[in-house]
Design a protein around this motif. Sequence first.
Motif, PDB file in Angstrom:
ATOM      1  N   VAL A   1       0.775  -1.126  -0.076  1.00 39.69           N
ATOM      2  CA  VAL A   1      -0.056   0.013   0.038  1.00 39.69           C
ATOM      3  C   VAL A   1       0.928   1.275  -0.102  1.00 39.69           C
ATOM      4  O   VAL A   1       1.981   1.196   0.583  1.00 39.69           O
ATOM      5  CB  VAL A   1      -1.099   0.118   1.124  1.00 39.69           C
ATOM      6  N   SER A   2       0.466   2.221  -0.653  1.00 41.37           N
ATOM      7  CA  SER A   2       1.300   3.447  -0.810  1.00 41.37           C
ATOM      8  C   SER A   2       0.442   4.615  -0.366  1.00 41.37           C
ATOM      9  O   SER A   2      -0.918   4.834  -0.849  1.00 41.37           O
ATOM     10  CB  SER A   2       1.830   3.541  -2.278  1.00 41.37           C
ATOM     11  N   ILE A   3       0.970   5.522   0.411  1.00 39.26           N
ATOM     12  CA  ILE A   3       0.275   6.885   0.683  1.00 39.26           C
ATOM     13  C   ILE A   3       1.213   8.082   0.001  1.00 39.26           C
ATOM     14  O   ILE A   3       2.389   8.161   0.081  1.00 39.26           O
ATOM     15  CB  ILE A   3       0.587   7.072   2.214  1.00 39.26           C
ATOM     16  N   VAL A   4       0.397   8.617  -0.831  1.00 36.47           N
ATOM     17  CA  VAL A   4       0.615   9.753  -1.890  1.00 36.47           C
ATOM     18  C   VAL A   4       0.261  11.069  -1.389  1.00 36.47           C
ATOM     19  O   VAL A   4      -0.943  11.055  -1.172  1.00 36.47           O
ATOM     20  CB  VAL A   4       0.483   9.220  -3.179  1.00 36.47           C
ATOM     21  N   SER A   5       1.277  12.012  -1.165  1.00 32.33           N
ATOM     22  CA  SER A   5       0.886  13.536  -0.804  1.00 32.33           C
ATOM     23  C   SER A   5       0.396  14.111  -2.223  1.00 32.33           C
ATOM     24  O   SER A   5       1.073  13.758  -3.062  1.00 32.33           O
ATOM     25  CB  SER A   5       1.732  14.098  -0.076  1.00 32.33           C
ATOM     26  N   VAL A   6      -0.727  14.890  -2.310  1.00 35.40           N
ATOM     27  CA  VAL A   6      -1.091  15.672  -3.347  1.00 35.40           C
ATOM     28  C   VAL A   6      -0.839  17.030  -3.081  1.00 35.40           C
ATOM     29  O   VAL A   6      -1.490  17.761  -2.452  1.00 35.40           O
ATOM     30  CB  VAL A   6      -2.559  15.248  -3.653  1.00 35.40           C
ATOM     31  N   LEU A   7       0.249  17.513  -4.023  1.00 32.99           N
ATOM     32  CA  LEU A   7       0.231  18.945  -4.138  1.00 32.99           C
ATOM     33  C   LEU A   7      -0.491  19.544  -5.215  1.00 32.99           C
ATOM     34  O   LEU A   7      -0.934  18.623  -6.014  1.00 32.99           O
ATOM     35  CB  LEU A   7       2.007  19.357  -3.937  1.00 32.99           C
ATOM     36  N   GLU A   8      -0.199  20.772  -5.345  1.00 29.58           N
ATOM     37  CA  GLU A   8      -0.853  21.434  -6.619  1.00 29.58           C
ATOM     38  C   GLU A   8      -0.726  20.673  -7.970  1.00 29.58           C
ATOM     39  O   GLU A   8      -1.416  20.571  -8.865  1.00 29.58           O
ATOM     40  CB  GLU A   8      -0.577  22.992  -6.693  1.00 29.58           C
ATOM     41  N   SER A   9       0.754  20.622  -8.291  1.00 30.05           N
ATOM     42  CA  SER A   9       1.075  20.096  -9.592  1.00 30.05           C
ATOM     43  C   SER A   9       2.244  19.071  -9.072  1.00 30.05           C
ATOM     44  O   SER A   9       3.072  18.661  -9.913  1.00 30.05           O
ATOM     45  CB  SER A   9       2.077  21.267 -10.253  1.00 30.05           C
TER      46      SER A   9
END
Length: 346
Positions: free
Chosen positions: A145-153
């Motif tokens: 499982v992967s936790i991915v941060s979402v920034l604007e771009s």
Amino acid sequence: MDVAHCYLKGNADAVEFCPYDLYHNVLAVSTYTLQEGCQPNRHGSISLFNVDEEKGHLDMVFSEETAGIFDIKWSPPGGRLNPFLAQADADGYLRIKMLEGCSNGVEGVNLKEITNEKISNSMCLYLDWNPSATSITVGLSDGSVSIVSVLESKLEIQEQWKAHDFELWTTCFDTHQPNLIYTGSDDCKFSCWDLRDKPPNVVFQSSKVHKMGVTCIEKSPHDPNILLTGSYDEFLRVWDLRSLSKPLNSSSISLGGGVWRVKQHPFIPGLVLAACMHNGFAIVAIKGDSAEVLETYNKHDSLAYGADWQKGEANHFGGKTKPLVATCSFYDKHVRVWRSENYIVS
């Protein structure tokens, strides 16, 4: 009551109504088609439809070819001004696209890719946003499982670990405690992880209740202590999380087919839509320790895979209502929009 339907070029596997009020009539549909051979090719598509219930129309307003897609999810409202659509691809990429165009869902609506990230050499099977739309959890075919941060771009992998022994079919954030995520796998295990620990620590792991692979997990948006799981063993299970280290399977109901997806109604507590693979779709009412099937829908001729309720405040009725639903089936490449036959008290 049928509203509209259409056929796609590829195998339909996910449908998602946009949860933003201005775009509540926009339906996203993804496909996944495997071309077997010496070098297997997994390709797909993402399409947007305008659902016009009054005219009985389901009009495609945007479509593009992609890698094979296993899952799609819109960003939750409140986190962003514009709707983002996250896409879990068979080539190991997570892609984020932004909805652009008019708010009536008819003219000029399209998806513009904002960013993408190679998550793994394995396939991305499932995804879920956290409530603030700042992170995504992704389930992978190697059991990670992967936790991915979402920034604007930009997407950035924050954590990735081996959570299960086989395919990780499903994962979701706890909407009431976003530091917790849940995972379910083909190893028949259902687990909870605390992201505050580095690496994330397992809070509990249930390995004896599900008799086959765990295919879907969904936290109740109305009750912080209720969570649902679905499994290939054909049971929809209700879990009581008041003792988080030892959750209680408070009730179960057999739906006659592998429970591939479950969706809780955004406004009606205890109302659940289930995609039951070989046994069509079911609307289930959960009250306390009891669960009953209110109605079934069997107008698809293939594996029942994708299902969703129409969202947005336009569907927040008081009293009795017949909720609007979208469903899709895999091998016959079919998308249908329909209303429940029975009035449901909200």
